[in-house]
Design a protein around this motif. Structure first.
Motif, PDB file in Angstrom:
ATOM      1  N   ALA A 188     -29.360  40.421  -9.059  1.00 40.44           N
ATOM      2  CA  ALA A 188     -28.133  40.406  -8.275  1.00 40.44           C
ATOM      3  C   ALA A 188     -27.027  41.204  -8.941  1.00 40.44           C
ATOM      4  N   GLU A 189     -26.105  41.717  -8.115  1.00 43.51           N
ATOM      5  CA  GLU A 189     -24.887  42.342  -8.639  1.00 43.51           C
ATOM      6  C   GLU A 189     -23.892  41.285  -9.102  1.00 43.51           C
ATOM      7  N   ILE A 190     -23.874  40.134  -8.404  1.00 46.61           N
ATOM      8  CA  ILE A 190     -22.960  39.044  -8.731  1.00 46.61           C
ATOM      9  C   ILE A 190     -23.747  37.743  -8.727  1.00 46.61           C
ATOM     10  N   LEU A 191     -23.507  36.899  -9.725  1.00 45.31           N
ATOM     11  CA  LEU A 191     -24.092  35.567  -9.768  1.00 45.31           C
ATOM     12  C   LEU A 191     -22.974  34.540  -9.892  1.00 45.31           C
ATOM     13  N   LEU A 192     -23.039  33.510  -9.071  1.00 41.70           N
ATOM     14  CA  LEU A 192     -22.076  32.409  -9.146  1.00 41.70           C
ATOM     15  C   LEU A 192     -22.819  31.128  -9.481  1.00 41.70           C
ATOM     16  N   ASP A 193     -22.372  30.464 -10.536  1.00 41.87           N
ATOM     17  CA  ASP A 193     -22.929  29.176 -10.942  1.00 41.87           C
ATOM     18  C   ASP A 193     -21.752  28.276 -11.283  1.00 41.87           C
ATOM     19  N   GLN A 194     -21.489  27.282 -10.433  1.00 37.07           N
ATOM     20  CA  GLN A 194     -20.301  26.452 -10.581  1.00 37.07           C
ATOM     21  C   GLN A 194     -20.491  25.290 -11.554  1.00 37.07           C
ATOM     22  N   THR A 195     -21.607  25.268 -12.275  1.00 37.70           N
ATOM     23  CA  THR A 195     -21.912  24.162 -13.174  1.00 37.70           C
ATOM     24  C   THR A 195     -20.913  24.079 -14.319  1.00 37.70           C
ATOM     25  N   LEU A 196     -20.388  22.895 -14.550  1.00 38.81           N
ATOM     26  CA  LEU A 196     -19.482  22.668 -15.672  1.00 38.81           C
ATOM     27  C   LEU A 196     -20.224  22.889 -16.986  1.00 38.81           C
ATOM     28  N   GLY A 197     -19.637  23.691 -17.863  1.00 31.46           N
ATOM     29  CA  GLY A 197     -20.245  23.956 -19.160  1.00 31.46           C
ATOM     30  C   GLY A 197     -21.223  25.108 -19.173  1.00 31.46           C
ATOM     31  N   SER A 254     -14.545   8.769 -10.340  1.00 34.55           N
ATOM     32  CA  SER A 254     -15.904   8.670  -9.815  1.00 34.55           C
ATOM     33  C   SER A 254     -16.855   7.970 -10.765  1.00 34.55           C
ATOM     34  N   LEU A 255     -17.819   7.285 -10.150  1.00 35.89           N
ATOM     35  CA  LEU A 255     -19.005   6.799 -10.828  1.00 35.89           C
ATOM     36  C   LEU A 255     -20.151   7.600 -10.256  1.00 35.89           C
ATOM     37  N   THR A 256     -20.929   8.258 -11.104  1.00 35.83           N
ATOM     38  CA  THR A 256     -21.937   9.190 -10.601  1.00 35.83           C
ATOM     39  C   THR A 256     -23.353   8.673 -10.814  1.00 35.83           C
ATOM     40  N   LEU A 257     -24.166   8.870  -9.772  1.00 34.49           N
ATOM     41  CA  LEU A 257     -25.600   8.601  -9.832  1.00 34.49           C
ATOM     42  C   LEU A 257     -26.352   9.919  -9.745  1.00 34.49           C
ATOM     43  N   VAL A 258     -27.383  10.070 -10.542  1.00 40.87           N
ATOM     44  CA  VAL A 258     -28.217  11.267 -10.514  1.00 40.87           C
ATOM     45  C   VAL A 258     -29.353  11.046  -9.517  1.00 40.87           C
ATOM     46  N   LEU A 259     -29.372  11.848  -8.443  1.00 38.70           N
ATOM     47  CA  LEU A 259     -30.394  11.712  -7.409  1.00 38.70           C
ATOM     48  C   LEU A 259     -31.454  12.796  -7.479  1.00 38.70           C
ATOM     49  N   ALA A 260     -31.215  13.847  -8.262  1.00 39.73           N
ATOM     50  CA  ALA A 260     -32.168  14.958  -8.389  1.00 39.73           C
ATOM     51  C   ALA A 260     -32.035  15.551  -9.779  1.00 39.73           C
ATOM     52  N   ASP A 261     -33.083  16.233 -10.222  1.00 39.45           N
ATOM     53  CA  ASP A 261     -33.098  16.784 -11.576  1.00 39.45           C
ATOM     54  C   ASP A 261     -31.925  17.719 -11.834  1.00 39.45           C
ATOM     55  N   ASN A 262     -31.552  18.523 -10.825  1.00 44.70           N
ATOM     56  CA  ASN A 262     -30.490  19.493 -11.052  1.00 44.70           C
ATOM     57  C   ASN A 262     -29.117  18.838 -11.153  1.00 44.70           C
ATOM     58  N   GLN A 263     -29.015  17.532 -10.907  1.00 48.39           N
ATOM     59  CA  GLN A 263     -27.733  16.837 -11.027  1.00 48.39           C
ATOM     60  C   GLN A 263     -27.519  16.231 -12.417  1.00 48.39           C
ATOM     61  N   ALA A 264     -28.577  16.154 -13.208  1.00 51.23           N
ATOM     62  CA  ALA A 264     -28.470  15.493 -14.507  1.00 51.23           C
ATOM     63  C   ALA A 264     -27.473  16.202 -15.416  1.00 51.23           C
ATOM     64  N   GLY A 265     -27.534  17.532 -15.440  1.00 55.51           N
ATOM     65  CA  GLY A 265     -26.609  18.284 -16.282  1.00 55.51           C
ATOM     66  C   GLY A 265     -25.171  18.130 -15.837  1.00 55.51           C
ATOM     67  N   ILE A 266     -24.944  18.087 -14.531  1.00 52.72           N
ATOM     68  CA  ILE A 266     -23.581  17.901 -14.012  1.00 52.72           C
ATOM     69  C   ILE A 266     -23.044  16.544 -14.429  1.00 52.72           C
ATOM     70  N   ALA A 267     -23.857  15.492 -14.264  1.00 53.95           N
ATOM     71  CA  ALA A 267     -23.418  14.153 -14.643  1.00 53.95           C
ATOM     72  C   ALA A 267     -23.076  14.081 -16.123  1.00 53.95           C
ATOM     73  N   HIS A 268     -23.908  14.698 -16.945  1.00 51.88           N
ATOM     74  CA  HIS A 268     -23.667  14.692 -18.398  1.00 51.88           C
ATOM     75  C   HIS A 268     -22.384  15.440 -18.736  1.00 51.88           C
ATOM     76  N   ALA A 269     -22.170  16.598 -18.100  1.00 53.48           N
ATOM     77  CA  ALA A 269     -20.975  17.393 -18.387  1.00 53.48           C
ATOM     78  C   ALA A 269     -19.709  16.684 -17.913  1.00 53.48           C
ATOM     79  N   LEU A 270     -19.754  16.064 -16.740  1.00 57.20           N
ATOM     80  CA  LEU A 270     -18.590  15.326 -16.239  1.00 57.20           C
ATOM     81  C   LEU A 270     -18.244  14.168 -17.172  1.00 57.20           C
ATOM     82  N   ALA A 271     -19.270  13.465 -17.636  1.00 61.19           N
ATOM     83  CA  ALA A 271     -19.030  12.359 -18.559  1.00 61.19           C
ATOM     84  C   ALA A 271     -18.442  12.873 -19.869  1.00 61.19           C
TER      85      ALA A 271
END
Length: 514
Positions: A136-145, A286-303
């Motif tokens: 790609a010419e441009i990549l966007l990844d909104q993941t914290l960290g 927020s209280l966060t629940l991880v429902l899919a593998d790709n959410q685990a990193g987001i939950a960890h970073a938010l915490a």
């Protein structure tokens, strides 16, 4: 401008990929772009929602059983068909539309699909995983960290990387509600709880949360709002649970004003997916629940940022007890402040500036009107430790200094950005004994740091300085500022003798790396 989107919604995939693409499409359409969505006919697709927003849709035919092969991406099954077939069908669907830009938001595809479906066209990839190659010419990844190096070896070196929640694609109503929402967090109390586990919630985490809440001591005046999508497989079951809850509980389906609902809430229990950034924009604790593998990193970073309390994975034991404990005394004010610092809701507008500029940075002379913004950038957390003076002056002192610098003929002050959006300030101070030599200083908007954007800003400013007659540039960088050192070294600067904690680098213009 014509823009084509390749994204899917389904019971297995969820709705988030299509919904964030819709946010971008709406923003582009407001600027006059024509948008086409290419989606696979999967159970739970969002064809009506896309058409209701005024965008064209090409529905790819339903596919049969597909078993991913060795070498396919980890989420290849989400495509429901081999990538070769999908790429060919997508290319055929786009032939008559002839898009200027293709936006791909799909975990099932990698550089091989992109080389066929997007051949000869500009490509923006939206990703969250950094687990497969792209072209790609441009990549966007909104993941914290997320860091630029996470994509090293997965992208061409020239790819623009837009990283972090500053680029989260939120609908404009979230930014519009931000001030109101943050204002009501100043004296928090828990009287309204929001439960939102995603538009599909195929595992019925919503039902599990309500089950635990029914057995938990709750404030007497608490009311609960539950948000679900019309295609959620457990919608009727959740409605039955809601009717039996010990506190008033309503189930809202296909909510049109999610920003208003979040603004009115005091606490949310939600999946750690893309809606995390909506909650952060509004400062909603927020209280966060991880429902899919790709959410685990987001939950960890938010915490880690103190912006949410993690409950863990929905299928793992222990989270119901953590939920009950968190509700006993939630730190609402602290969570709200930390969350609001992460996302301001302007990500779609930032991306639109990049796209309208064709991804190319421009340079203009700085003006006095730029001084307040540059001061805010300099105040970014942790930046002052890299300054020789060790601190940032007051805004009044900075504005006065900026004015004197603009009036000094020995100084060149530039703003670098995409169109009319400035993202960096670069200053050159000519040497009195050799005006063709100059010291350089650069300050990047913290929302644009971490994705090699600063390297592009540096290169653009160096080109402007060369045109202004500067031939040798000297940089002074704190030894602990590893990101800045890497950026200058990538631009061709070579080390000179240091001065205590500060390292000196030099570059003869004309040797700038492309």
């Amino acid at each position: 401008m014509k823009v084509a989107f390749r994204a899917d919604a389904a019971v297995e995939i969820g709705t988030g990929h299509v919904m964030r693409c819709l946010t971008l499409a709406d923003a582009l359409a407001r600027a006059g772009a024509a948008c086409l969505f290419v989606c696979r006919d999967l159970p739970g697709h969002l064809l009506p929602a896309i058409e209701a927003r005024g965008h064209a849709v090409h529905l790819l035919p339903a596919a049969g059983d597909f078993v991913p092969r060795a070498g396919d991406p980890p989420h290849a099954a989400w495509a429901a068909t081999p990538w070769e077939r999908d790429a060919a069908e997508t290319a055929a669907a786009l032939a008559s539309f002839a898009p200027d830009l293709i936006v791909l938001d799909h975990y099932a595809f990698d550089a091989r699909w992109e080389g066929v479906a997007a051949a000869g066209r500009r490509l923006l990839v939206i990703d969250d995983l950094a687990d497969r190659p792209h072209r790609a010419e441009i990549l966007l990844d909104q993941t914290l960290g997320r860091r630029a190096r996470d994509y090293d070896g997965l992208l061409p070196a020239a790819t623009l990387r837009l990283l972090g929640p500053a680029f989260a694609l939120l609908r404009p109503e979230f930014a519009a509600r931000r001030a109101e929402s943050l204002a009501r967090r100043r004296a928090p109390r828990l009287s309204r709880l929001l439960v939102a586990m995603g538009g599909i919630d195929k595992g019925n985490a919503t039902g599990a949360v309500l089950g635990r809440l029914a057995r938990t001591a709750l404030p007497a005046d608490l009311s609960i709002d539950v948000v679900m999508g019309g295609a959620a497989p457990f919608l009727d079951a959740v409605r039955g649970q809601a009717a039996a809850m010990p506190v008033p509980t309503r189930v809202l389906v296909d909510v049109a004003d999610m920003a208003g609902l979040m603004t009115a809430a005091d606490l949310a229990i939600g999946a750690a997916g893309g809606t995390s950034w909506e909650r952060c924009c509004l400062g909603l604790p927020s209280l966060t629940l991880v429902l899919a593998d790709n959410q685990a990193g987001i939950a960890h970073a938010l915490a880690g940022a103190g912006a949410a309390l993690p409950l863990g994975r929905a299928e793992a034991p222990g989270w119901p007890e953590r939920l009950a404990a968190a509700l006993a005394d939630p730190p609402l004010a602290e969570l709200a402040a930390r969350a609001a610092d992460l996302c301001d809701g302007q990500g779609a507008e930032r991306l639109c500036h990049v796209l309208r500029a064709g991804g190319a940075l421009s340079v203009r002379p700085a003006t006095a009107a730029d001084a307040p913004a540059v001061h805010v950038w300099r105040l970014a957390e942790g930046a002052a430790r890299y300054y020789r003076q060790g601190q940032v002056p007051s805004v009044e002192g900075h504005v006065a200094w900026f004015g004197r610098a603009l009036a000094d003929p020995a100084r060149l002050l530039y703003m670098v950005g995409y169109g009319d959006l400035a993202i960096a300030h670069v200053r050159f101070d000519r040497h009195a004994v050799d005006p063709a030599s100059a010291d350089i200083g650069i300050c990047v908007d913290p929302r644009w740091r971490g994705g090699h954007v600063g390297r592009g800003a540096l290169a653009a400013a160096l080109d402007a300085a060369q045109k202004a007659g500067i031939r040798t540039v000297i940089a002074e960088i704190h030894q602990d500022n590893a990101a800045s050192r890497r950026a200058f070294e990538a631009a061709g600067f070579t080390p000179l003798a240091g001065d205590g904690a500060f390292l000196r680098y030099a570059l003869v213009l004309g040797s700038v790396q492309p």
